[in-house]
Design a protein around this motif. Structure first.
Motif, PDB file in Angstrom:
ATOM      1  N   THR A  63     -20.589  14.256  65.605  1.00  0.00           N
ATOM      2  CA  THR A  63     -21.970  13.822  65.836  1.00  0.00           C
ATOM      3  C   THR A  63     -21.998  12.372  66.309  1.00  0.00           C
ATOM      4  O   THR A  63     -22.713  12.029  67.261  1.00  0.00           O
ATOM      5  CB  THR A  63     -22.799  13.966  64.546  1.00  0.00           C
ATOM      6  OG1 THR A  63     -22.712  15.314  64.084  1.00  0.00           O
ATOM      7  CG2 THR A  63     -24.256  13.615  64.810  1.00  0.00           C
ATOM      8  N   THR A  79     -24.810  18.678  60.141  1.00  0.00           N
ATOM      9  CA  THR A  79     -24.535  19.029  58.750  1.00  0.00           C
ATOM     10  C   THR A  79     -25.329  18.123  57.801  1.00  0.00           C
ATOM     11  O   THR A  79     -25.845  17.082  58.209  1.00  0.00           O
ATOM     12  CB  THR A  79     -23.043  18.878  58.422  1.00  0.00           C
ATOM     13  OG1 THR A  79     -22.719  17.486  58.283  1.00  0.00           O
ATOM     14  CG2 THR A  79     -22.177  19.483  59.514  1.00  0.00           C
ATOM     15  N   SER A  80     -25.356  18.493  56.550  1.00  0.00           N
ATOM     16  CA  SER A  80     -26.061  17.684  55.557  1.00  0.00           C
ATOM     17  C   SER A  80     -25.330  16.376  55.269  1.00  0.00           C
ATOM     18  O   SER A  80     -25.891  15.474  54.660  1.00  0.00           O
ATOM     19  CB  SER A  80     -26.220  18.471  54.255  1.00  0.00           C
ATOM     20  OG  SER A  80     -24.953  18.890  53.769  1.00  0.00           O
ATOM     21  N   SER A  81     -24.078  16.262  55.712  1.00  0.00           N
ATOM     22  CA  SER A  81     -23.299  15.040  55.499  1.00  0.00           C
ATOM     23  C   SER A  81     -23.518  14.010  56.598  1.00  0.00           C
ATOM     24  O   SER A  81     -23.080  12.864  56.464  1.00  0.00           O
ATOM     25  CB  SER A  81     -21.805  15.380  55.416  1.00  0.00           C
ATOM     26  OG  SER A  81     -21.539  16.223  54.321  1.00  0.00           O
ATOM     27  N   ASP A  82     -24.168  14.407  57.675  1.00  0.00           N
ATOM     28  CA  ASP A  82     -24.406  13.472  58.788  1.00  0.00           C
ATOM     29  C   ASP A  82     -25.382  12.386  58.353  1.00  0.00           C
ATOM     30  O   ASP A  82     -26.474  12.684  57.872  1.00  0.00           O
ATOM     31  CB  ASP A  82     -24.959  14.222  59.997  1.00  0.00           C
ATOM     32  CG  ASP A  82     -23.877  14.961  60.762  1.00  0.00           C
ATOM     33  OD1 ASP A  82     -23.411  14.429  61.767  1.00  0.00           O
ATOM     34  OD2 ASP A  82     -23.485  16.063  60.335  1.00  0.00           O
ATOM     35  N   ASP A  83     -24.971  11.126  58.564  1.00  0.00           N
ATOM     36  CA  ASP A  83     -25.830  10.013  58.165  1.00  0.00           C
ATOM     37  C   ASP A  83     -25.842   8.858  59.163  1.00  0.00           C
ATOM     38  O   ASP A  83     -26.454   7.823  58.924  1.00  0.00           O
ATOM     39  CB  ASP A  83     -25.400   9.483  56.798  1.00  0.00           C
ATOM     40  CG  ASP A  83     -23.921   9.077  56.766  1.00  0.00           C
ATOM     41  OD1 ASP A  83     -23.278   9.035  57.834  1.00  0.00           O
ATOM     42  OD2 ASP A  83     -23.407   8.814  55.667  1.00  0.00           O
ATOM     43  N   LYS A  89     -30.866  11.849  61.138  1.00  0.00           N
ATOM     44  CA  LYS A  89     -31.556  12.371  59.957  1.00  0.00           C
ATOM     45  C   LYS A  89     -32.783  13.211  60.328  1.00  0.00           C
ATOM     46  O   LYS A  89     -33.344  13.900  59.467  1.00  0.00           O
ATOM     47  CB  LYS A  89     -31.948  11.218  59.041  1.00  0.00           C
ATOM     48  CG  LYS A  89     -30.733  10.478  58.468  1.00  0.00           C
ATOM     49  CD  LYS A  89     -31.136   9.284  57.631  1.00  0.00           C
ATOM     50  CE  LYS A  89     -29.905   8.534  57.113  1.00  0.00           C
ATOM     51  NZ  LYS A  89     -30.250   7.342  56.319  1.00  0.00           N
ATOM     52  N   PRO A  92     -32.290  19.021  62.685  1.00  0.00           N
ATOM     53  CA  PRO A  92     -32.181  20.128  61.726  1.00  0.00           C
ATOM     54  C   PRO A  92     -30.758  20.300  61.186  1.00  0.00           C
ATOM     55  O   PRO A  92     -29.785  20.186  61.921  1.00  0.00           O
ATOM     56  CB  PRO A  92     -32.596  21.355  62.557  1.00  0.00           C
ATOM     57  CG  PRO A  92     -33.485  20.795  63.621  1.00  0.00           C
ATOM     58  CD  PRO A  92     -32.919  19.445  63.959  1.00  0.00           C
ATOM     59  N   VAL A  93     -30.666  20.583  59.892  1.00  0.00           N
ATOM     60  CA  VAL A  93     -29.376  20.804  59.241  1.00  0.00           C
ATOM     61  C   VAL A  93     -29.005  22.283  59.349  1.00  0.00           C
ATOM     62  O   VAL A  93     -29.798  23.156  58.989  1.00  0.00           O
ATOM     63  CB  VAL A  93     -29.429  20.377  57.755  1.00  0.00           C
ATOM     64  CG1 VAL A  93     -28.164  20.813  57.020  1.00  0.00           C
ATOM     65  CG2 VAL A  93     -29.623  18.867  57.649  1.00  0.00           C
ATOM     66  N   THR A  96     -24.287  23.047  55.146  1.00  0.00           N
ATOM     67  CA  THR A  96     -24.137  22.232  53.942  1.00  0.00           C
ATOM     68  C   THR A  96     -22.714  22.499  53.444  1.00  0.00           C
ATOM     69  O   THR A  96     -21.758  22.093  54.077  1.00  0.00           O
ATOM     70  CB  THR A  96     -25.188  22.610  52.886  1.00  0.00           C
ATOM     71  OG1 THR A  96     -25.162  24.036  52.685  1.00  0.00           O
ATOM     72  CG2 THR A  96     -26.580  22.227  53.352  1.00  0.00           C
ATOM     73  N   THR A  97     -22.587  23.193  52.315  1.00  0.00           N
ATOM     74  CA  THR A  97     -21.246  23.624  51.907  1.00  0.00           C
ATOM     75  C   THR A  97     -20.810  24.836  52.724  1.00  0.00           C
ATOM     76  O   THR A  97     -19.629  25.148  52.818  1.00  0.00           O
ATOM     77  CB  THR A  97     -21.223  23.977  50.413  1.00  0.00           C
ATOM     78  OG1 THR A  97     -22.248  24.938  50.147  1.00  0.00           O
ATOM     79  CG2 THR A  97     -21.466  22.732  49.571  1.00  0.00           C
ATOM     80  N   ASN A 100     -24.704  27.898  58.293  1.00  0.00           N
ATOM     81  CA  ASN A 100     -25.784  28.863  58.463  1.00  0.00           C
ATOM     82  C   ASN A 100     -25.671  29.473  59.859  1.00  0.00           C
ATOM     83  O   ASN A 100     -26.283  29.002  60.821  1.00  0.00           O
ATOM     84  CB  ASN A 100     -27.142  28.173  58.278  1.00  0.00           C
ATOM     85  CG  ASN A 100     -28.285  29.170  58.213  1.00  0.00           C
ATOM     86  OD1 ASN A 100     -28.214  30.263  58.779  1.00  0.00           O
ATOM     87  ND2 ASN A 100     -29.352  28.783  57.538  1.00  0.00           N
TER      88      ASN A 100
END
Length: 296
Positions: A63, A79-83, A89, A92-93, A96-97, A100
């Motif tokens: 990313t 992913t949910s880890s992208d910051d 932010k 769309p995610v 996660t683990t 999807n």
């Protein structure tokens, strides 16, 4: 006019007319050849006939590369880890683990960027994405700067931003050239990844960074081994670098470590883990952070 010439002229006209009639006429367009090509970590050649407008990234380092190449507006799933950067932010995610897959397929992306480090536990998800005829490029699990640079170029080749990727690599190489300093001794460094004493050894980004800035990693093993307190105490590091929250207070409270030079001299520093571990455009920021901490 000579009669023979008239006959020849008439014959030529008939032949030309027949040639015109027999020429094939078709409205079919020539097949468009792939222009954006790269071979991924699995040995699969990915070929795209057009620049991807909708891209899904399944790891934060990919990313960051996409955004640095000016493709932020094309990123439709992360992913949910992208910051990083902050704009991510709002994207769309999609993982996660777990990934999807249904959500990704519903987005109809032109390209999905996976990662070799995720292959073992996301193989089924990757296969489903591929079976849906969505191009999936598995990025190499880079463990050194050259491999990371190769990743930048490959993503550039796939997205029509090769020149931007080459400029990125050149700028990072230039900024990473650390000025030689006369040092009587190289500082010995202990990197603590977690409270249970996992660390980074040889053939890792942080070890290459330490080498580049003329520091010595006390860890001789490859990869990310776990050390004992005795091993760290015996090595007597001059500096301790940590990458988890509140590590400095945790380390300072260890009774057995009180005589380690780094602890005695209060030389324990916390650094953002993302800039020393993600194979992305901020690696040189990580190297600079280490330089400033170890040789202020």
């Amino acid at each position: 006019m000579n009669f023979k010439k008239i006959i020849i002229a008439s014959s030529m006209a008939i032949l030309l007319a027949l040639a015109g009639c027999s020429a094939p006429t078709t409205s079919e367009k020539p097949t468009q050849r792939p222009e954006y090509i790269a071979t991924d970590a699995t040995g699969t050649k990915i070929e795209l006939s057009a620049k991807p407008k909708k891209i899904v990234s399944l790891i934060p380092s990919n990313t960051e590369i996409l955004y640095r190449l000016g493709l932020g507006e094309n990123v439709i799933g992360v992913t949910s880890s992208d910051d990083y950067p902050a704009a991510v932010k709002q994207v769309p995610v999609v993982a996660t683990t777990e990934i999807n897959v249904e959500k990704i397929i519903g987005m109809k992306p032109d390209l999905v960027l996976g990662h070799a480090s995720m292959m073992s536990y996301n193989k089924d998800a990757y296969n489903q994405i591929t079976k849906a005829n969505i191009p999936l490029f598995v990025v190499e699990d880079a463990q050194n700067f050259d491999a990371a640079y190769n990743t930048f170029i490959q993503i550039g080749d796939l997205t029509g931003t090769t020149k931007d990727a080459e400029k990125l690599v050149s700028s990072m190489q230039a900024s990473g050239a650390v000025e030689e300093r006369a040092r009587k001794e190289k500082a010995k460094v202990w990197l603590e990844i977690s409270p249970d004493l996992y660390t980074a050894g040889q053939e890792t980004f942080i070890n290459e960074m330490l080498t580049n800035i003329q520091a010595t990693n006390i860890v001789s093993e490859k990869g990310y081994p776990q050390y004992s307190e005795e091993q760290v105490i015996q090595a007597a590091p001059d500096v301790i670098i940590t990458i988890y929250p509140n590590a400095k207070q945790e380390i300072a409270k260890r009774p057995a470590w009180k005589n380690i030079p780094a602890v005695k001299n209060n030389r324990i520093y916390e650094i953002d883990p993302s800039i020393v571990s993600r194979p992305g455009p901020r690696l040189m920021e990580g190297q600079e952070a280490l330089l400033q901490a170890i040789y202020p």
